[in-house]
Design a protein around this motif. Structure first.
Motif, PDB file in Angstrom:
ATOM      1  N   ASP A 349      49.023  47.476  30.786  1.00 45.96           N
ATOM      2  CA  ASP A 349      47.782  46.957  31.296  1.00 45.96           C
ATOM      3  C   ASP A 349      46.862  46.987  29.978  1.00 45.96           C
ATOM      4  O   ASP A 349      46.505  48.042  29.688  1.00 45.96           O
ATOM      5  N   PRO A 350      46.596  45.771  29.659  1.00 46.25           N
ATOM      6  CA  PRO A 350      45.673  45.667  28.401  1.00 46.25           C
ATOM      7  C   PRO A 350      44.108  45.492  28.805  1.00 46.25           C
ATOM      8  O   PRO A 350      43.347  44.973  28.067  1.00 46.25           O
ATOM      9  N   MET A 351      44.078  46.122  30.235  1.00 44.81           N
ATOM     10  CA  MET A 351      42.525  45.798  30.618  1.00 44.81           C
ATOM     11  C   MET A 351      41.730  47.286  30.629  1.00 44.81           C
ATOM     12  O   MET A 351      40.764  47.338  29.950  1.00 44.81           O
ATOM     13  N   HIS A 352      42.394  48.288  30.928  1.00 45.13           N
ATOM     14  CA  HIS A 352      41.658  49.584  31.301  1.00 45.13           C
ATOM     15  C   HIS A 352      41.277  50.293  30.090  1.00 45.13           C
ATOM     16  O   HIS A 352      40.382  51.219  30.311  1.00 45.13           O
ATOM     17  N   GLY A 353      41.832  49.878  28.796  1.00 43.23           N
ATOM     18  CA  GLY A 353      41.496  50.703  27.559  1.00 43.23           C
ATOM     19  C   GLY A 353      40.689  49.804  26.902  1.00 43.23           C
ATOM     20  O   GLY A 353      40.210  50.152  25.778  1.00 43.23           O
ATOM     21  N   ASP A 424      35.676  46.663  38.283  1.00 39.29           N
ATOM     22  CA  ASP A 424      35.996  46.059  36.787  1.00 39.29           C
ATOM     23  C   ASP A 424      36.011  44.768  36.754  1.00 39.29           C
ATOM     24  O   ASP A 424      36.163  43.987  37.713  1.00 39.29           O
ATOM     25  N   PRO A 425      35.610  44.230  35.116  1.00 34.98           N
ATOM     26  CA  PRO A 425      35.929  42.819  35.172  1.00 34.98           C
ATOM     27  C   PRO A 425      37.163  42.110  35.077  1.00 34.98           C
ATOM     28  O   PRO A 425      38.025  42.835  34.677  1.00 34.98           O
ATOM     29  N   ARG A 426      37.215  40.946  35.482  1.00 33.24           N
ATOM     30  CA  ARG A 426      38.637  40.224  35.937  1.00 33.24           C
ATOM     31  C   ARG A 426      38.561  38.906  35.013  1.00 33.24           C
ATOM     32  O   ARG A 426      37.736  38.242  34.618  1.00 33.24           O
ATOM     33  N   LEU A 427      39.909  38.760  34.556  1.00 32.45           N
ATOM     34  CA  LEU A 427      40.183  37.408  33.890  1.00 32.45           C
ATOM     35  C   LEU A 427      39.996  36.439  34.910  1.00 32.45           C
ATOM     36  O   LEU A 427      40.297  36.559  36.103  1.00 32.45           O
ATOM     37  N   ASN A 428      39.417  35.237  34.620  1.00 35.96           N
ATOM     38  CA  ASN A 428      39.177  34.361  35.809  1.00 35.96           C
ATOM     39  C   ASN A 428      40.592  33.453  35.807  1.00 35.96           C
ATOM     40  O   ASN A 428      41.369  33.633  34.936  1.00 35.96           O
ATOM     41  N   CYS A 429      40.625  32.338  36.643  1.00 34.86           N
ATOM     42  CA  CYS A 429      41.843  31.638  36.581  1.00 34.86           C
ATOM     43  C   CYS A 429      42.226  30.874  35.428  1.00 34.86           C
ATOM     44  O   CYS A 429      43.253  31.090  34.740  1.00 34.86           O
ATOM     45  N   GLN A 430      41.155  30.361  34.660  1.00 35.80           N
ATOM     46  CA  GLN A 430      41.656  29.680  33.302  1.00 35.80           C
ATOM     47  C   GLN A 430      42.094  30.749  32.232  1.00 35.80           C
ATOM     48  O   GLN A 430      42.892  30.500  31.451  1.00 35.80           O
ATOM     49  N   GLN A 431      41.159  31.821  32.168  1.00 42.47           N
ATOM     50  CA  GLN A 431      41.660  32.760  31.163  1.00 42.47           C
ATOM     51  C   GLN A 431      42.968  33.398  31.295  1.00 42.47           C
ATOM     52  O   GLN A 431      43.694  33.715  30.653  1.00 42.47           O
ATOM     53  N   SER A 432      43.383  33.715  32.794  1.00 44.11           N
ATOM     54  CA  SER A 432      44.666  34.125  33.237  1.00 44.11           C
ATOM     55  C   SER A 432      45.707  33.125  32.714  1.00 44.11           C
ATOM     56  O   SER A 432      46.672  33.663  32.224  1.00 44.11           O
ATOM     57  N   LEU A 433      45.435  31.780  32.814  1.00 38.57           N
ATOM     58  CA  LEU A 433      46.688  30.956  32.576  1.00 38.57           C
ATOM     59  C   LEU A 433      46.695  30.805  31.046  1.00 38.57           C
ATOM     60  O   LEU A 433      47.887  30.649  30.419  1.00 38.57           O
TER      61      LEU A 433
END
Ligand code: PEP
Ligand code: MN
Length: 445
Positions: A349-353, A424-433
């Motif tokens: 999970d590269p998000m929460h840290g 928490d902040p999320r990757l949007n569609c483009q960032q996810s792809l």
């Protein structure tokens, strides 16, 4: 160890629970316990088999969705867009990893959040913290923020509606590989960084054309038209999870039927506390967040409790250290688990840290740090000779501006343009792809 029952957690200390009005909570949970389960044992066991394959390196896990789902986003468009981005990422990762990608949404039940404090100051007013839509509502009034057990019932029905549509989409033809591939081609054509992704896109294109030339198409191979997206959430509110825990009539085993997979958060994984007690008795695959405060001895003790038979596919350790810490903190844990011969699926999970507050005041994450943590994850497992089995993201199919960076170059000043998350902040569609293509590139090297 003492005997486990669905309510044996009640004798233990419990963390991160709302202050509910007690009688109403019991009444609601008694009603919930009589309603049908959301998922059933057979599906949960199939997921476990697939996660066992991922732990051996024969498949790869992609888990993702909102930090916190909200009831107001429970509509066809939102669910479809979340599903779409997961499917698109999965196709790119299937190619990158050359493995079947097991897809699990943080969806159809991700309604409860742990918080660092019971109350928070909003506009000079001290209010109970927002704890997810199954507990209270984010509006900054005392009424909205007071925990209300009726919301658990609403969470059940929103989960049901979400899961119903998800099943329809993925089984009914919407997830056809060819369609997903066309969406990906559109993404590459429209992305400002499209050229960077063209070579991978072209390789996927030729792989699909080759398959078709060989007569492998969705008329003949129905698997190309259908897939599965499993569901997951943090099983935080134990009275609710207990109400959804059912005994399989065939095997006599207990399953938490609120989702296929459930996980223990970083703040509720204390040994000998309520969450650990609840999780040890259910037979679902269980995730556990592993952050900077975990030490190797403690981790082995937890594995003894949660997986005494060392069953493959049962445990998903979800590391979440932050880009600066993963390189030093993950290796000792990975090596200890390896040396003890424990069967686990490691995912990242590269998000929460990597969460920080920007100068503009928005809670955000940086696309580059997310990428760096993923690199650190693959490097660590490469060096230890262990399997980097999957990835865990907070993402949405919507075009939000919550995470800095990526090809759109979202800056601190842009965050306010479309900042929607309640948590928490999320990757949007483009960032996810973009990230999926970057990872595919990493895996190809
Ligand atoms: C989450 O996954 O939303 C979460 C709260 O994570 P963690 O428990 O790792 O902080
Ligand atoms: Mn989160």
């Amino acid at each position: 160890m003492t005997e486990w029952t669905p309510d044996s957690w009640r004798t233990k200390e419990i963390f991160q629970q709302p202050k509910w009005p007690v009688n109403k909570l019991d009444e609601t949970c008694a009603k919930l316990a009589k309603l049908p389960p959301l998922v059933f044992a057979g599906e949960i066991e199939s997921l476990k088999e697939q996660l066992a394959a991922a732990s051996r390196g024969d498949a790869f896990l992609l888990q993702g969705g909102d930090c916190a789902e909200d009831f107001s986003s429970c509509n066809a468009t939102y669910i479809r867009e979340t599903m779409k981005v997961l499917l698109q990422m999965a196709v790119v990762l299937t190619f990158g990893a050359n493995k079947n990608v097991v897809k699990i949404g943080r969806i159809a039940g991700q309604y409860a959040k742990p918080r660092s404090s019971y109350t928070e100051m909003v506009n000079g007013l001290e209010l109970p913290s927002y704890r997810g839509d199954c507990v209270n509502s984010p509006e900054p009034t005392l009424e909205a923020r007071t925990p209300n057990p009726d919301r658990l019932m609403q969470a059940y029905f929103h989960s049901t509606a979400t899961l119903n549509l998800l099943r329809a989409y993925v089984q009914g033809g919407y997830a056809d590989l060819h369609k997903v591939h066309v969406w990906n081609k559109e993404f590459v054509a429209n992305s400002s960084e499209g050229q960077r992704y063209e070579s991978i896109a072209a390789k996927i294109d030729s792989a699909i054309s080759f398959m078709e030339a060989c007569g492998v198409n969705s008329t003949q191979v129905p698997q190309l038209k259908r897939t599965n997206i499993y569901t997951s959430h943090e099983a935080l509110i134990l009275p609710f999870e207990q109400a959804m825990t059912r005994q399989d009539t065939l095997s006599g085993r207990w399953y938490d039927c609120s989702a296929h997979m459930v996980w223990i958060g970083d703040r509720t994984r204390q040994i000998d506390a309520a969450h650990m007690e609840f999780f040890r008795g259910i037979n679902n695959p269980v995730g556990m967040k592993v952050g900077p405060t975990m030490d190797p001895d403690e981790l082995i003790k937890i594995l003894d409790i949660l997986n005494p038979n060392n069953e493959a596919g049962r445990i998903n350790l979800i590391s979440r250290f932050g880009h600066g810490k993963i390189g030093s903190m993950l290796p000792p844990l990975v090596k200890r688990v390896r040396d003890e011969g424990r069967n686990v699926l490691w995912s990242c999970d590269p998000m929460h840290g990597n969460t920080f507050t920007a100068d503009s005041g928005f809670k955000t994450r940086d696309f580059q740090f997310i990428t760096d943590e993923i690199k650190g994850f693959f490097d660590t497992h490469g060096e230890a000779g262990t399997v980097p089995g999957g990835l865990h993201f907070e993402l949405t199919g919507a075009n939000v501006t919550e995470i800095c960076g990526g090809a759109q170059k979202i800056s601190d000043l842009d965050l306010g343009n479309n900042y929607q998350t309640n948590c928490d902040p999320r990757l949007n569609c483009q960032q996810s792809l973009e990230l999926a293509y970057d990872i595919a590139e990493m895996l190809q090297k």
